[in-house]
Design a protein around this motif. Structure first.
Motif, mmCIF file in Angstrom:
data_model
loop_
_atom_site.group_PDB
_atom_site.id
_atom_site.type_symbol
_atom_site.label_atom_id
_atom_site.label_comp_id
_atom_site.label_asym_id
_atom_site.label_seq_id
_atom_site.Cartn_x
_atom_site.Cartn_y
_atom_site.Cartn_z
ATOM 1 N N ILE A 70 0.872 -1.166 0.000
ATOM 2 C CA ILE A 70 0.000 0.000 0.000
ATOM 3 C C ILE A 70 0.910 1.218 0.000
ATOM 4 C CG2 ILE A 70 -1.854 1.230 1.166
ATOM 5 C CD1 ILE A 70 -2.475 -1.394 2.636
ATOM 6 N N ARG A 71 0.685 2.120 -0.942
ATOM 7 C CA ARG A 71 1.499 3.323 -1.069
ATOM 8 C C ARG A 71 0.634 4.529 -0.731
ATOM 9 N NH1 ARG A 71 6.105 4.646 -4.071
ATOM 10 N NH2 ARG A 71 6.097 2.508 -4.828
ATOM 11 N N GLY A 72 1.080 5.335 0.213
ATOM 12 C CA GLY A 72 0.383 6.565 0.568
ATOM 13 C C GLY A 72 1.110 7.764 -0.003
ATOM 14 N N LEU A 73 0.404 8.632 -0.720
ATOM 15 C CA LEU A 73 0.979 9.845 -1.292
ATOM 16 C C LEU A 73 0.398 11.043 -0.550
ATOM 17 C CD1 LEU A 73 0.540 8.650 -4.926
ATOM 18 C CD2 LEU A 73 2.700 8.896 -3.765
ATOM 19 N N TYR A 74 1.242 12.024 -0.215
ATOM 20 C CA TYR A 74 0.863 13.105 0.669
ATOM 21 C C TYR A 74 1.013 14.462 0.007
ATOM 22 C CZ TYR A 74 1.064 9.289 3.926
ATOM 23 O OH TYR A 74 0.847 8.086 4.536
ATOM 24 N N LEU A 75 0.432 15.483 0.624
ATOM 25 C CA LEU A 75 0.449 16.836 0.071
ATOM 26 C C LEU A 75 1.847 17.438 0.013
ATOM 27 C CD1 LEU A 75 -2.714 18.407 1.732
ATOM 28 C CD2 LEU A 75 -2.429 17.675 -0.626
ATOM 29 N N ASN A 76 2.744 17.007 0.872
ATOM 30 C CA ASN A 76 4.095 17.547 0.871
ATOM 31 C C ASN A 76 4.985 16.896 -0.193
ATOM 32 O OD1 ASN A 76 4.521 15.053 2.019
ATOM 33 N ND2 ASN A 76 5.285 15.840 3.964
ATOM 34 N N GLY A 77 4.409 16.035 -1.034
ATOM 35 C CA GLY A 77 5.163 15.410 -2.118
ATOM 36 C C GLY A 77 5.850 14.111 -1.738
ATOM 37 N N VAL A 82 4.028 0.528 2.485
ATOM 38 C CA VAL A 82 3.928 -0.489 3.532
ATOM 39 C C VAL A 82 3.648 -1.825 2.861
ATOM 40 C CG1 VAL A 82 2.639 -1.259 5.550
ATOM 41 C CG2 VAL A 82 3.067 1.163 5.205
ATOM 42 N N CYS A 83 4.484 -2.819 3.149
ATOM 43 C CA CYS A 83 4.266 -4.164 2.622
ATOM 44 C C CYS A 83 3.261 -4.877 3.527
ATOM 45 C CB CYS A 83 5.576 -4.933 2.568
ATOM 46 S SG CYS A 83 5.395 -6.612 1.920
ATOM 47 N N VAL A 84 2.231 -5.456 2.932
ATOM 48 C CA VAL A 84 1.200 -6.151 3.707
ATOM 49 C C VAL A 84 1.163 -7.634 3.337
ATOM 50 C CG1 VAL A 84 -0.202 -4.127 4.173
ATOM 51 C CG2 VAL A 84 -0.548 -5.361 2.060
ATOM 52 N N PRO A 89 -7.071 -9.205 6.797
ATOM 53 C CA PRO A 89 -7.756 -7.939 6.470
ATOM 54 C C PRO A 89 -7.824 -6.953 7.636
ATOM 55 C CG PRO A 89 -8.963 -9.771 5.536
ATOM 56 C CD PRO A 89 -7.866 -10.366 6.375
ATOM 57 N N THR A 90 -7.934 -7.445 8.873
ATOM 58 C CA THR A 90 -7.974 -6.524 10.012
ATOM 59 C C THR A 90 -6.628 -5.832 10.213
ATOM 60 O OG1 THR A 90 -7.462 -8.382 11.474
ATOM 61 C CG2 THR A 90 -9.785 -7.786 11.212
ATOM 62 N N ASP A 91 -5.524 -6.571 9.984
ATOM 63 C CA ASP A 91 -4.200 -5.966 10.086
ATOM 64 C C ASP A 91 -3.985 -4.943 8.967
ATOM 65 O OD1 ASP A 91 -3.717 -7.656 12.220
ATOM 66 O OD2 ASP A 91 -2.819 -9.198 10.947
ATOM 67 N N ILE A 92 -4.492 -5.257 7.783
ATOM 68 C CA ILE A 92 -4.370 -4.336 6.649
ATOM 69 C C ILE A 92 -5.158 -3.062 6.932
ATOM 70 C CG2 ILE A 92 -4.908 -4.019 4.197
ATOM 71 C CD1 ILE A 92 -4.293 -7.007 3.837
ATOM 72 N N ALA A 93 -6.320 -3.181 7.565
ATOM 73 C CA ALA A 93 -7.108 -1.991 7.919
ATOM 74 C C ALA A 93 -6.318 -1.102 8.873
ATOM 75 C CB ALA A 93 -8.436 -2.410 8.541
ATOM 76 N N GLY A 94 -5.561 -1.684 9.759
ATOM 77 C CA GLY A 94 -4.713 -0.900 10.664
ATOM 78 C C GLY A 94 -3.615 -0.168 9.918
ATOM 79 N N LYS A 95 -3.003 -0.830 8.941
ATOM 80 C CA LYS A 95 -1.965 -0.182 8.133
ATOM 81 C C LYS A 95 -2.553 0.942 7.285
ATOM 82 C CE LYS A 95 1.406 -2.794 9.480
ATOM 83 N NZ LYS A 95 2.493 -2.279 10.285
ATOM 84 N N VAL A 96 -3.768 0.739 6.765
ATOM 85 C CA VAL A 96 -4.430 1.783 5.973
ATOM 86 C C VAL A 96 -4.708 2.991 6.858
ATOM 87 C CG1 VAL A 96 -6.564 2.355 4.746
ATOM 88 C CG2 VAL A 96 -5.392 0.213 4.266
ATOM 89 N N ALA A 97 -5.171 2.759 8.081
ATOM 90 C CA ALA A 97 -5.425 3.865 9.010
ATOM 91 C C ALA A 97 -4.124 4.590 9.351
ATOM 92 C CB ALA A 97 -6.096 3.342 10.277
#
Length: 135
Positions: A70-77, A82-84, A89-97
């Motif tokens: 999962i790749r998160g892109l932010y306003l600061n560029g 995060v490798c999942v 699925p519950t652990d992945i939801a934690g990483k997404v949060a």
């Protein structure tokens, strides 16, 4: 003619909160066993997450023969990945949060404090080592 007014410096959280996460990209493999939890998360929980967080753009792309990330892109560029692999699925939801609430900055690594086994050359400071004060 009045003097032009200076614009105040805007800070996040003062007046309005601007979420820093702008995009989450989900990569997975359709045949890999390590992507099983990611596929379950995408089928069951991702639509609800997207409805609850309309400010975050959600992109799902297959990536054959690779572990799910999962790749998160932010306003600061900046971005965070995060490798999942082999997660539920519950652990992945934690990483997404975690990615959603992050600002994209790298975590600082704090080392253990330095503890010396030898005494200082100058010794321990004491107020009795100085010239006495006159009152």
């Amino acid at each position: 003619m009045p003097a032009p007014m200076a614009h105040p410096v805007l800070k996040n959280g003062v007046g309005a909160f601007i979420p820093q996460c702008r995009r989450l990209v989900f990569h997975y493999c359709e045949r890999s066993g390590s992507s099983r939890g990611m596929i379950d998360y995408l089928k069951k929980d991702l639509i609800q997450f997207a409805k609850e967080h309309p400010h975050v753009e959600v992109i799902v792309t297959p990536r054959p023969s690779k572990h799910p990330v999962i790749r998160g892109l932010y306003l600061n560029g900046k971005d965070k990945v995060v490798c999942v692999r082999n997660m539920e699925p519950t652990d992945i939801a934690g990483k997404v949060a975690l990615l959603k609430e992050s600002a994209g900055n790298r975590m600082k690594v704090f080392k253990k404090p330095v503890i010396s086994t030898t005494e200082s050359v100058r010794g321990i400071w004491s107020p009795f080592h100085t010239v006495p004060h006159k009152i």
